[in-house]
Design a protein around this motif. Structure first.
Motif, PDB file in Angstrom:
ATOM      1  N   ILE A 285       0.899  -1.336  -0.091  1.00 56.57           N
ATOM      2  CA  ILE A 285      -0.122  -0.043  -0.057  1.00 56.57           C
ATOM      3  C   ILE A 285       0.737   1.243  -0.062  1.00 56.57           C
ATOM      4  O   ILE A 285       0.589   2.218  -0.685  1.00 56.57           O
ATOM      5  CB  ILE A 285      -0.958   0.011   1.161  1.00 56.57           C
ATOM      6  N   TYR A 286       2.010   1.244   0.821  1.00 58.99           N
ATOM      7  CA  TYR A 286       2.897   2.424   0.657  1.00 58.99           C
ATOM      8  C   TYR A 286       3.387   2.688  -0.742  1.00 58.99           C
ATOM      9  O   TYR A 286       3.326   3.677  -1.179  1.00 58.99           O
ATOM     10  CB  TYR A 286       4.260   2.192   1.583  1.00 58.99           C
ATOM     11  N   GLY A 287       3.877   1.530  -1.569  1.00 59.77           N
ATOM     12  CA  GLY A 287       4.199   1.744  -2.860  1.00 59.77           C
ATOM     13  C   GLY A 287       3.332   2.129  -3.693  1.00 59.77           C
ATOM     14  O   GLY A 287       3.533   2.888  -4.520  1.00 59.77           O
ATOM     15  N   PHE A 288       2.102   1.946  -3.539  1.00 63.80           N
ATOM     16  CA  PHE A 288       1.007   1.925  -4.513  1.00 63.80           C
ATOM     17  C   PHE A 288       0.789   3.595  -4.355  1.00 63.80           C
ATOM     18  O   PHE A 288       0.458   4.437  -5.261  1.00 63.80           O
ATOM     19  CB  PHE A 288      -0.367   1.321  -3.760  1.00 63.80           C
ATOM     20  N   LEU A 289       0.611   4.178  -3.102  1.00 67.92           N
ATOM     21  CA  LEU A 289       0.273   5.616  -2.723  1.00 67.92           C
ATOM     22  C   LEU A 289       1.363   6.322  -3.235  1.00 67.92           C
ATOM     23  O   LEU A 289       1.421   7.406  -3.899  1.00 67.92           O
ATOM     24  CB  LEU A 289       0.324   5.800  -1.415  1.00 67.92           C
ATOM     25  N   ALA A 290       2.608   5.709  -3.220  1.00 70.45           N
ATOM     26  CA  ALA A 290       3.794   6.393  -3.478  1.00 70.45           C
ATOM     27  C   ALA A 290       3.931   6.676  -4.986  1.00 70.45           C
ATOM     28  O   ALA A 290       4.214   7.874  -5.440  1.00 70.45           O
ATOM     29  CB  ALA A 290       5.038   5.875  -3.202  1.00 70.45           C
ATOM     30  N   VAL A 291       3.676   5.668  -5.696  1.00 73.34           N
ATOM     31  CA  VAL A 291       3.570   5.906  -7.509  1.00 73.34           C
ATOM     32  C   VAL A 291       2.328   6.790  -7.592  1.00 73.34           C
ATOM     33  O   VAL A 291       2.492   7.128  -8.999  1.00 73.34           O
ATOM     34  CB  VAL A 291       3.469   4.793  -8.300  1.00 73.34           C
ATOM     35  N   LEU A 292       1.527   6.802  -6.949  1.00 75.33           N
ATOM     36  CA  LEU A 292       0.384   7.959  -7.475  1.00 75.33           C
ATOM     37  C   LEU A 292       0.774   9.418  -7.007  1.00 75.33           C
ATOM     38  O   LEU A 292       0.448  10.203  -7.640  1.00 75.33           O
ATOM     39  CB  LEU A 292      -1.172   7.514  -6.530  1.00 75.33           C
ATOM     40  N   ILE A 293       1.591   9.474  -5.975  1.00 70.83           N
ATOM     41  CA  ILE A 293       1.892  10.766  -5.765  1.00 70.83           C
ATOM     42  C   ILE A 293       3.096  11.196  -6.631  1.00 70.83           C
ATOM     43  O   ILE A 293       3.083  12.357  -7.095  1.00 70.83           O
ATOM     44  CB  ILE A 293       2.681  10.962  -4.195  1.00 70.83           C
ATOM     45  N   PHE A 294       4.139  10.104  -6.986  1.00 70.71           N
ATOM     46  CA  PHE A 294       4.988  10.548  -7.891  1.00 70.71           C
ATOM     47  C   PHE A 294       4.697   9.839  -9.148  1.00 70.71           C
ATOM     48  O   PHE A 294       5.395   8.690  -9.502  1.00 70.71           O
ATOM     49  CB  PHE A 294       6.267  10.222  -7.456  1.00 70.71           C
TER      50      PHE A 294
END
Lengths: 406, 221
Positions: free
Chosen positions: A393-402
């Motif tokens: 979930i961290y990675g998923f949100l991170a690729v949405l932010i960047f």
């Protein structure tokens, strides 16, 4: 990656704050009447419509309200006195309210830990004053001696060579080999008498150093065979200098009378964390060791003979339903330790639990990428998917932010 | 060319650099005025102050904690906000120089200015501190300053990164992430084992601008 770090630090905290349900902890208290431990729990009382304390002893008896007060007369002495139910004699000894109140001591926080080696006060040990008087200098321990730094009202004046040399030579004469590894004492004016400092030299020998009439007094303290001092907590006491810990974390009392060591019947301090508390009342010393999910309580009489010991296990958040669910949501969590120096700790969860969510998020991201017709030749798209697979979930949100728009 | 660019940046930021200088030195002097008053008025004088500090009380330099962050913010905003709001950066990007070199010349200017300011602050601080305290206290102060100063540089790089970002939505999201990242620099306590992590954050922060500037150039939203 930084976004992943931030989320791994913050999201589990937010989750815990949202879902954690804390229960009031059980207490384990030694009863002077039953001569055994009683477990105190909070239970909902349907008559009073609130949580009330209920005691269970090891035989299975239940104590409520007044009966509970009767088995702990010292804890409830003022209330019992008010109700005229306070006993004259406890454990075969005549007691008064004043005796109980005077003997009770607030828990002392003990435990091994690094001592401080710089800027300490050397008090005058031979004094008639009740209050400690501040000396005009402070000392530091250097590679090859002790140094007294003189201070004036608003600045450091410099090293007092004469006094430093006098103390250094007295210590060397007694056999102290510099540099000193550790020093223990009570550099505080809120004590009624001064016993100086205890130090471990570079060859692990143990010494006592104090100042009497302005002159250094240094004694070598003979250690029992095979014992190495690993820490000390000093006390203001007429019988003992303090608690001394050896390399296996056995606990000793260092006697003032003859520098002898008296070992306490606590043999598993090593298995617990470094914190140890001691509280005292008219009849007992109570020592408590603290672990991650448990506390061990030792009750001793005034001669330090063991009366009883018991372990109390707390329910941990990690083992609760909410804590277990966290494992399905997050692949890992990060936190900074509270120790000194601080460290970053990353705890990974069980792969079998979180992998389903991670795969679902990868599929989700893949669909998003397909919808926006991202190029299959761009290596960054595959990198995004890999990040989500590993970091969930961290990675998923991170690729949405960047986002990667190619 | 580099010097010309530096001059352009200087014209934009000179008043903010001056304000930062005054703010920093003012804070340091204020800290020592407070300390001096404590020493003179406390019974026992400086010894009490020593003890109070070494026991983990609030040392006089604690007030300096936010200064590196504030000056980085001042200089970063003064440098990039006018460029981005008035889209002047597009002009800069069309100069006959590699874009990355171009942007990093700007970043280098800001970095050097902040470095210069920090060096001045530290010289002033330790010159006065030497008068009051022995070496142990300086060591404590240095240990406390390192994460704050690194945090100041990280703030500057992040301001540059966020300023270059074309979309407001993403600027907001970056700001949240950056807020929590900068929080790490202000953890307090003994952070000597975390220096590597702080430097890694700083290095990644310094590279973040490549990503947003690229988005700015191709006009992504």
């Amino acid at each position: 990656m930084l976004a992943v770090l931030v989320m791994a630090l913050e999201l589990p905290k937010i989750y815990k704050k949202t879902f954690e349900q804390r229960e009031r902890r059980e207490q384990l208290v030694f009863s002077e009447i039953l001569n055994d431990f009683v477990t105190l729990k909070y239970e909902y009382d349907t008559v009073q419509l609130r949580q009330v304390q209920v005691g269970y002893d090891r035989v299975g008896n239940v104590y409520r309200a007044e009966a509970l007060m009767d088995i702990f007369p010292m804890r409830n002495c003022r209330q019992l006195m008010y109700e005229n139910r306070f006993p004259d004699t406890l454990r075969g000894q005549h007691v008064t309210l004043q005796m109980i109140q005077e003997a009770a001591r607030f828990p002392l926080f003990l435990g091994t830990g690094p001592g401080r080696k710089t800027l300490l006060w050397m008090f005058e040990s031979h004094t008639d004053l009740v209050k400690m008087e501040l000396p005009r200098d402070m000392f530091r321990l250097t590679e090859n001696g002790i140094e007294f730094i003189e201070t004036t009202t608003n600045r450091v004046k410099g090293v007092n060579r004469e006094k430093s040399d006098r103390f250094t030579s007295a210590m060397t004469k007694e056999g102290v080999l510099f540099p000193v590894k550790n020093i223990y004492g009570m550099p505080s004016t809120s004590k009624s008498k001064d016993d100086g400092y205890f130090l471990i030299d570079s060859k692990d020998k143990f010494y006592h150093l104090k100042m009497v009439d302005g002159e250094p007094v240094c004694h070598n303290i003979p250690l029992p065979a095979g014992m190495k001092v690993d820490g000390m907590n000093c006390l203001v006491d007429t019988m003992n200098y303090g608690y001394v810990y050896d390399q296996d974390l056995n606990i000793y009392l260092l006697r003032i009378k003859d520098y002898s060591f008296f070992q306490l019947p606590i043999y598993d301090y090593k298995e617990y964390g470094s914190l140890l508390t001691m509280s005292e009342d008219l009849f007992f010393y109570t020592y408590q060791l603290y672990g991650i999910d448990r506390a061990k309580i030792y009750v001793m009489d005034k001669e330090h003979n063991l009366l009883a010991s018991e372990t109390l296990v707390y329910p941990l958040y990690e083992n609760s339903k909410e804590g277990q669910r966290e494992n399905y949501l997050f692949p890992f969590k990060a936190r900074f330790t509270r120790s000194a120096p601080k460290e970053l700790k990353v705890e990974a969860y069980d792969v079998h639990r979180f992998i389903y969510l991670n795969i679902a998020l990868v599929v989700c991201l893949l669909l998003v990428k397909l919808y926006y017709r991202r190029s299959f030749w761009n290596v960054f798209n595959y990198l995004d998917l890999a990040v989500v697979l590993v970091c969930g979930i961290y990675g998923f949100l991170a690729v949405l932010i960047f986002p990667n728009r190619k | 060319m580099t010097l010309h660019l530096f001059y352009k940046e200087w014209l934009k930021t000179k008043w903010f650099v001056l304000a930062s200088l005054v703010l920093g030195i003012g804070t340091i002097l204020y800290a020592f005025i407070g300390l001096n008053s404590n020493i003179i008025n406390a019974e026992g004088g400086s010894q009490y102050v020593f003890e109070w500090f070494t026991r983990g009380g609030r040392p006089h330099y604690g007030i300096f904690q936010n200064i590196p962050f504030i000056i980085a913010l001042l200089i970063g905003v003064s440098q990039y906000l006018p460029e981005v709001l008035q889209k002047r950066i597009k002009l800069t990007l069309h100069l006959p120089l590699n874009e990355i070199v171009m942007l990093y010349t700007m970043v280098l200017y800001g970095f050097l200015v902040i470095l210069g300011l920090v060096v001045i602050f530290m010289v002033v601080f330790f010159l006065i501190d030497l008068y009051f305290f022995p070496g142990e206290m300086h060591l404590m102060a240095i240990k406390a300053f390192i994460p704050w100063i690194l945090g100041g540089f990280a703030t500057y790089f992040f301001v540059a990164m966020i300023a270059m970002e074309p979309g407001w939505k993403f600027r907001f999201l970056y700001a949240i992430v950056v807020y929590y990242l900068l929080d790490i620099f202000l953890l307090g306590g003994d952070m000597s084992d975390l220096y590597l992590l702080l430097v890694v954050i700083l290095v990644i922060a310094s590279l973040g601008m490549i990503y947003t500037a690229n988005r700015f150039k191709i006009g992504e939203n």
